[in-house]
Write a protein that holds these residues in place. Structure first.
Motif, PDB file in Angstrom:
ATOM      1  N   UNK A 124      54.526 -19.044  81.944  1.00  0.00           N
ATOM      2  CA  UNK A 124      55.134 -18.857  80.721  1.00  0.00           C
ATOM      3  C   UNK A 124      55.066 -17.361  80.193  1.00  0.00           C
ATOM      4  N   UNK A 125      56.460 -16.992  79.475  1.00  0.00           N
ATOM      5  CA  UNK A 125      56.419 -15.752  78.874  1.00  0.00           C
ATOM      6  C   UNK A 125      56.654 -15.940  77.298  1.00  0.00           C
ATOM      7  N   UNK A 126      56.483 -14.870  76.594  1.00  0.00           N
ATOM      8  CA  UNK A 126      56.557 -14.955  75.213  1.00  0.00           C
ATOM      9  C   UNK A 126      57.292 -13.755  74.512  1.00  0.00           C
ATOM     10  N   UNK A 127      58.238 -14.306  73.732  1.00  0.00           N
ATOM     11  CA  UNK A 127      58.914 -13.205  72.883  1.00  0.00           C
ATOM     12  C   UNK A 127      58.236 -12.601  71.851  1.00  0.00           C
ATOM     13  N   UNK A 128      58.011 -11.000  71.662  1.00  0.00           N
ATOM     14  CA  UNK A 128      57.494 -10.293  71.321  1.00  0.00           C
ATOM     15  C   UNK A 128      58.301  -9.417  70.336  1.00  0.00           C
ATOM     16  N   UNK A 129      58.358  -9.695  68.942  1.00  0.00           N
ATOM     17  CA  UNK A 129      59.185  -8.899  68.054  1.00  0.00           C
ATOM     18  C   UNK A 129      58.653  -7.523  67.650  1.00  0.00           C
ATOM     19  N   UNK A 130      59.096  -6.347  67.993  1.00  0.00           N
ATOM     20  CA  UNK A 130      58.724  -5.183  66.944  1.00  0.00           C
ATOM     21  C   UNK A 130      59.924  -4.539  66.524  1.00  0.00           C
ATOM     22  N   UNK A 131      59.826  -3.174  66.439  1.00  0.00           N
ATOM     23  CA  UNK A 131      60.660  -2.603  65.577  1.00  0.00           C
ATOM     24  C   UNK A 131      61.782  -1.962  66.137  1.00  0.00           C
ATOM     25  N   UNK A 132      62.178  -2.359  67.532  1.00  0.00           N
ATOM     26  CA  UNK A 132      63.357  -1.804  68.304  1.00  0.00           C
ATOM     27  C   UNK A 132      64.644  -2.719  68.064  1.00  0.00           C
ATOM     28  N   UNK A 133      64.476  -3.824  67.318  1.00  0.00           N
ATOM     29  CA  UNK A 133      65.511  -4.769  67.099  1.00  0.00           C
ATOM     30  C   UNK A 133      65.414  -4.891  65.703  1.00  0.00           C
ATOM     31  N   UNK A 134      66.806  -4.916  65.078  1.00  0.00           N
ATOM     32  CA  UNK A 134      67.099  -4.965  63.499  1.00  0.00           C
ATOM     33  C   UNK A 134      67.984  -6.023  63.418  1.00  0.00           C
ATOM     34  N   UNK A 135      67.799  -6.678  62.175  1.00  0.00           N
ATOM     35  CA  UNK A 135      68.927  -7.767  61.917  1.00  0.00           C
ATOM     36  C   UNK A 135      70.136  -7.072  61.310  1.00  0.00           C
ATOM     37  N   UNK A 136      71.054  -7.713  61.901  1.00  0.00           N
ATOM     38  CA  UNK A 136      72.479  -7.088  61.464  1.00  0.00           C
ATOM     39  C   UNK A 136      73.201  -7.721  60.276  1.00  0.00           C
TER      40      UNK A 136
END
Length: 328
Positions: free
Chosen positions: A316-328
């Motif tokens: 299994x993999x896991x999504x890791x949310x950090x600062x390089x993606x921003x809500x539009x």
């Protein structure tokens, strides 16, 4: 200084040479009293059996090889670490070879390893396929890592590339991103193919038609080069691995494009440095250490003639949310 032999150990321990051999090679049961006596003498004399001669008698060299496309890629190094830790438990030496993404180099390496009579092979191919490569691979007890080859019925250990990519693209869509570019690795490799499928299937599910796909290599340089060639900057640049993402972010900065204010960038791996990058990288975490450890365990079973109950391992993999993606 005279070299200590098995006969010297036998004489000092007052046992036969065959008893010493059984203790050293664990080839047959020996009483606890005799084993302790032999081991004490071995310790006193610092005796070390001739590994080459012993391997010839046993039919094993106690060496395995791991072929990777790029030893400088931390992803591969971390997989190797997992395999190495497993083999250490059994005093098996690991030979690591880097093909530098070259089909000819892969074939040269495999030829060389055949001559060394390694006991088995862990293999991460550079995406090259063909009868010559397949013929060479068929000569080994082999486990594929991060790859699966059609036409070769050998075990493989991979992460769930398809679901991992679907998860990160779904997150981007649900946070308002409407246009996409995929910067992928070597076309034809198992991981790049599965990630492409996950990317396209997710966009199709959400009815998004504004996207581009580009292939290159799983390298920093490739990420930078592909971004420099983009005519239009999308809402999100989805990268086939973290190294591509690093190169993409730096190339965007050179073009005066702010990440994540003007464009979100995501990776795939979660290398140790990704949380420290500027901005910290939103990515998909792969269990690279476990991939290496599990593939080594399966190869060890094969070498020792034991049954491999599960030949297709998908982690299994896991999504890791950090600062390089921003809500539009």
């Amino acid at each position: 200084m005279k070299k200590i032999t098995i006969k010297d150990i036998a004489r000092e321990a007052n046992v036969s040479p065959s008893t010493v051999s059984r203790v050293v090679n664990k080839s047959a049961p020996v009483s606890t009293e005799l084993e302790e006596r032999v081991l004490e003498v071995i310790g006193n004399y610092g005796y070390s059996p001739d590994a080459v001669a012993r391997s010839l008698r046993r039919g094993f060299t106690d060496t395995v090889a791991f072929v990777v496309p790029d030893i400088t890629n931390p992803f591969f190094s971390l997989i190797i670490k997992g395999a190495e830790d497993f083999f250490k438990k059994y005093n098996i030496s690991l030979i690591v070879c880097s093909s530098n993404h070259s089909a000819k180099e892969e074939e040269r390496i495999l030829d060389n390893l055949l001559s060394k009579k390694v006991d088995g092979l862990l293999f991460i191919g550079a995406g090259n396929e063909g009868s010559e490569l397949y013929e060479l691979l068929s000569e080994f007890k082999i486990v594929f890592v991060d790859r699966a080859y059609s036409g070769i019925d050998s075990p493989y250990v991979v992460s769930n590339n398809y679901e991992g990519m679907k998860e990160v693209v779904k997150y981007l869509v649900q946070t308002g991103h409407k246009s996409f570019v995929l910067l992928n690795g070597e076309k034809g490799t198992y991981s790049a193919t599965e990630r492409l499928k996950g990317f396209l299937d997710t966009l199709n599910e959400f009815g998004i038609n504004s996207y581009e796909t580009h292939f290159g290599q799983f390298t920093y340089e490739c990420g930078a080069e592909l971004v420099s060639q983009l005519k239009n900057i999308p809402d999100a640049i989805v990268c086939g691995n973290d190294l591509i993402a690093y190169g993409a972010i730096d190339a965007l900065e050179e073009r005066g494009v702010s990440v994540p204010d003007q464009v979100s960038v995501t990776g795939f791996d979660d290398l140790p440095f990704s949380k420290h990058y500027k901005p910290s990288l939103t990515t998909v975490k792969q269990p690279f250490y476990d991939m290496g450890y599990e593939s080594a365990r399966i190869l060890w079973l094969m070498i020792n003639g034991k049954t491999v109950k599960k030949k297709r391992v998908v982690l299994d993999t896991k999504l890791v949310v950090r600062d390089s993606a921003k809500v539009r």
